[in-house]
Design an enzyme around this catalytic site. Sequence first.
Site, PDB file in Angstrom:
ATOM      1  N   CYS A 277       0.878  -1.184   0.000  1.00  0.00           N
ATOM      2  CA  CYS A 277       0.000   0.000   0.000  1.00  0.00           C
ATOM      3  C   CYS A 277       0.909   1.226   0.000  1.00  0.00           C
ATOM      4  CB  CYS A 277      -0.894   0.024   1.227  1.00  0.00           C
ATOM      5  SG  CYS A 277      -2.059  -1.330   1.317  1.00  0.00           S
ATOM      6  N   ALA A 278       1.684   1.383  -1.048  1.00  0.00           N
ATOM      7  CA  ALA A 278       2.769   2.370  -1.050  1.00  0.00           C
ATOM      8  C   ALA A 278       2.257   3.803  -1.126  1.00  0.00           C
ATOM      9  CB  ALA A 278       3.709   2.090  -2.217  1.00  0.00           C
ATOM     10  N   GLY A 279       1.067   4.017  -1.663  1.00  0.00           N
ATOM     11  CA  GLY A 279       0.531   5.378  -1.768  1.00  0.00           C
ATOM     12  C   GLY A 279       1.532   6.289  -2.448  1.00  0.00           C
ATOM     13  N   GLY A 282       5.764   7.404   0.767  1.00  0.00           N
ATOM     14  CA  GLY A 282       6.406   7.890   1.996  1.00  0.00           C
ATOM     15  C   GLY A 282       7.296   6.824   2.634  1.00  0.00           C
ATOM     16  N   LYS A 283       6.716   5.678   2.930  1.00  0.00           N
ATOM     17  CA  LYS A 283       7.498   4.633   3.609  1.00  0.00           C
ATOM     18  C   LYS A 283       8.364   3.862   2.627  1.00  0.00           C
ATOM     19  CE  LYS A 283       4.072   4.423   7.217  1.00  0.00           C
ATOM     20  NZ  LYS A 283       3.019   5.207   6.492  1.00  0.00           N
ATOM     21  N   ASP A 339       0.645  -1.174   4.740  1.00  0.00           N
ATOM     22  CA  ASP A 339       0.310   0.086   5.410  1.00  0.00           C
ATOM     23  C   ASP A 339      -1.146   0.371   5.039  1.00  0.00           C
ATOM     24  OD1 ASP A 339       0.642   2.419   6.837  1.00  0.00           O
ATOM     25  OD2 ASP A 339       1.552   3.519   5.174  1.00  0.00           O
ATOM     26  N   CYS A 392      -2.651   4.195  10.728  1.00  0.00           N
ATOM     27  CA  CYS A 392      -2.554   5.426  11.516  1.00  0.00           C
ATOM     28  C   CYS A 392      -3.894   5.624  12.231  1.00  0.00           C
ATOM     29  CB  CYS A 392      -2.158   6.629  10.671  1.00  0.00           C
ATOM     30  SG  CYS A 392      -3.277   6.994   9.324  1.00  0.00           S
TER      31      CYS A 392
HETATM   32  C1  SAM Z   1      -2.213   4.629   4.643  1.00  0.00           C
HETATM   33  S1  SAM Z   1      -2.213   4.834   2.939  1.00  0.00           S
HETATM   34  C2  SAM Z   1      -0.553   4.487   2.487  1.00  0.00           C
HETATM   35  C3  SAM Z   1       0.450   5.563   2.824  1.00  0.00           C
HETATM   36  C4  SAM Z   1       1.839   5.293   2.301  1.00  0.00           C
HETATM   37  N1  SAM Z   1       2.302   3.958   2.639  1.00  0.00           N
HETATM   38  C5  SAM Z   1       2.835   6.302   2.824  1.00  0.00           C
HETATM   39  O1  SAM Z   1       3.615   5.985   3.723  1.00  0.00           O
HETATM   40  O2  SAM Z   1       2.843   7.421   2.297  1.00  0.00           O
HETATM   41  C6  SAM Z   1      -3.077   3.421   2.382  1.00  0.00           C
HETATM   42  C7  SAM Z   1      -2.999   3.144   0.914  1.00  0.00           C
HETATM   43  O3  SAM Z   1      -3.610   1.906   0.630  1.00  0.00           O
HETATM   44  C8  SAM Z   1      -4.139   1.938  -0.680  1.00  0.00           C
HETATM   45  N2  SAM Z   1      -5.070   0.807  -0.810  1.00  0.00           N
HETATM   46  C9  SAM Z   1      -6.348   0.695  -0.432  1.00  0.00           C
HETATM   47  N3  SAM Z   1      -6.816  -0.546  -0.681  1.00  0.00           N
HETATM   48  C10 SAM Z   1      -5.807  -1.248  -1.228  1.00  0.00           C
HETATM   49  C11 SAM Z   1      -5.659  -2.578  -1.729  1.00  0.00           C
HETATM   50  N4  SAM Z   1      -6.667  -3.438  -1.687  1.00  0.00           N
HETATM   51  N5  SAM Z   1      -4.469  -2.912  -2.230  1.00  0.00           N
HETATM   52  C12 SAM Z   1      -3.440  -2.059  -2.277  1.00  0.00           C
HETATM   53  N6  SAM Z   1      -3.521  -0.796  -1.828  1.00  0.00           N
HETATM   54  C13 SAM Z   1      -4.686  -0.385  -1.315  1.00  0.00           C
HETATM   55  C14 SAM Z   1      -4.722   3.333  -0.779  1.00  0.00           C
HETATM   56  O4  SAM Z   1      -4.814   3.744  -2.117  1.00  0.00           O
HETATM   57  C15 SAM Z   1      -3.692   4.149   0.021  1.00  0.00           C
HETATM   58  O5  SAM Z   1      -2.747   4.726  -0.835  1.00  0.00           O
END
Ligand code: SAM
Length: 456
Positions: A277-279, A282-283, A339, A392
């Site tokens: 869930c790299a978004g 950030g991590k 994440d 979070c």
């Molecule tokens: C908490 S955020 C991630 C923040 C990121 N890791 C950072 O440190 O900046 C959660 C992420 O999970 C993604 N997400 C939601 N459902 C998902 C899935 N089934 N598979 C992969 N990613 C998913 C969202 O798009 C979002 O970017």
Amino acid sequence: VVSATFDWPEPYPADRVGRPSRKAATTAIEVHLEVLKGEPLRRTLSEHLKGAGNLGGQERRFVAFASRELSRHMRLLDHASRLLGQAPGKLVLREDQALVRYALWRRLFCGLAWKQLAPEVRLPGPVRPRSLKDDQLERLVSAPLPPPPAEDSPEAAAAVRHSLPGWLATRLAAEAPPGEAAEVFAALNREPAIQLRARPPLDAAAAAAALAEESVASHAVEGVPGALVVDALGMRVFESRPMRARQLQVQDVGSQLIVALCGTPEELSGRTAADVCAGAAGKTIGLADRVGPRGKVLAGDLSKRRLAEGRERVRELGLRQVSFPVPLTLASAGVVLVDAPCSGTGSLAREPDAKWTLRPERVAELGATQRKLLAETAASLAPGAVLVYATCSLLKEENEAVVEDFLSRHPGFRVEPAGGWVDARFCAGPYLRVWPHRSEGGGFFAARLRRADVPA
Ligand SMILES: C[S@@+](CC[C@H](N)C(=O)[O-])C[C@H]1O[C@@H](n2cnc3c(N)ncnc32)[C@H](O)[C@@H]1O
């Protein structure tokens, strides 16, 4: 029943808020209006600032601060409005509602009298349509403010003072460490300090020294190697040499701890990590620094838009060890970070509008998504690999409950106590638990799980 009340806020020191123009005040109110229509604050603010080429640096900072403050203190401002005889429910126009909140914020949090406020809000405008007359606004700012009436409990009083919706305050109060609910509420309602990660080979002390040379005061965070917090407000740190040289990353202290839980630089160097869930990466960037140029980070996300942002950040930093394979396969990864999407209840200080749109049903929905995501990820993990589940959120329903349910269904996995990787002050039992009132930055949770070498 223990009844309790609270004190009205002490106004911020004048240099905290700056001196806005009428244009800046208007823009802040316009941003708040969009938020009232359901638009997310962060995006709306950034669009308004992009379109406001005629605003100077000071004015832009004011717009950003004020529009976040209006979401942050909404419940308290409406409470004050009601006590002053202007029931928020009777204001039919959103524009009137936004103006009242703005005027009361300037009074309660900035200590302004009508004479100073009038140029910012007096007719005509500053937003249209408007039915409130100047003398109604003047009365709100000038009439004596009665003491807040007693609430049913100290938590209920703190929920009004720190503007949390009732249901969320009740949930958080039940989960906060005993006797600390009001502090949790207060911490979730403060403009957060800028938190940084010193990227190796730079460490926090050297980073703080480099910033000090440019008159930016900061301090290292105890118990979190590499983390530092900027003391002064303002944006000067973004123009500093270490920031321009990309030796610093803006990152919440708790996020840095989650990356630390994935493994020490010694453990991860040259290895493969995955961030499912790299978004906006950030991590991913923290992991890339840990695996080093000979290692690999595989990153993915459901959202193409966020992933494009992440890809761009990684490219700018020249981190060739990061790739974005589609589909993301995990068999080669020694550590996999999930994440997970969550309620963000630990990050309300940063995203103050989120508390007004979040609903209990949404938390339950997120819990189901988190369980599914964790189970799916676990199914493609190599034997012996580590799975770090992080949020979070401050709510057990998204944290301990998800992990414990997972463990009960996956006997091949066991928890590795977080204390082996992060300082004990950030641990609760075997898990990482960052409380926003006990440390700098927001609240976070993470669990480190390992798949047994021989599949069960
Ligand atoms: C908490 S955020 C991630 C923040 C990121 N890791 C950072 O440190 O900046 C959660 C992420 O999970 C993604 N997400 C939601 N459902 C998902 C899935 N089934 N598979 C992969 N990613 C998913 C969202 O798009 C979002 O970017």
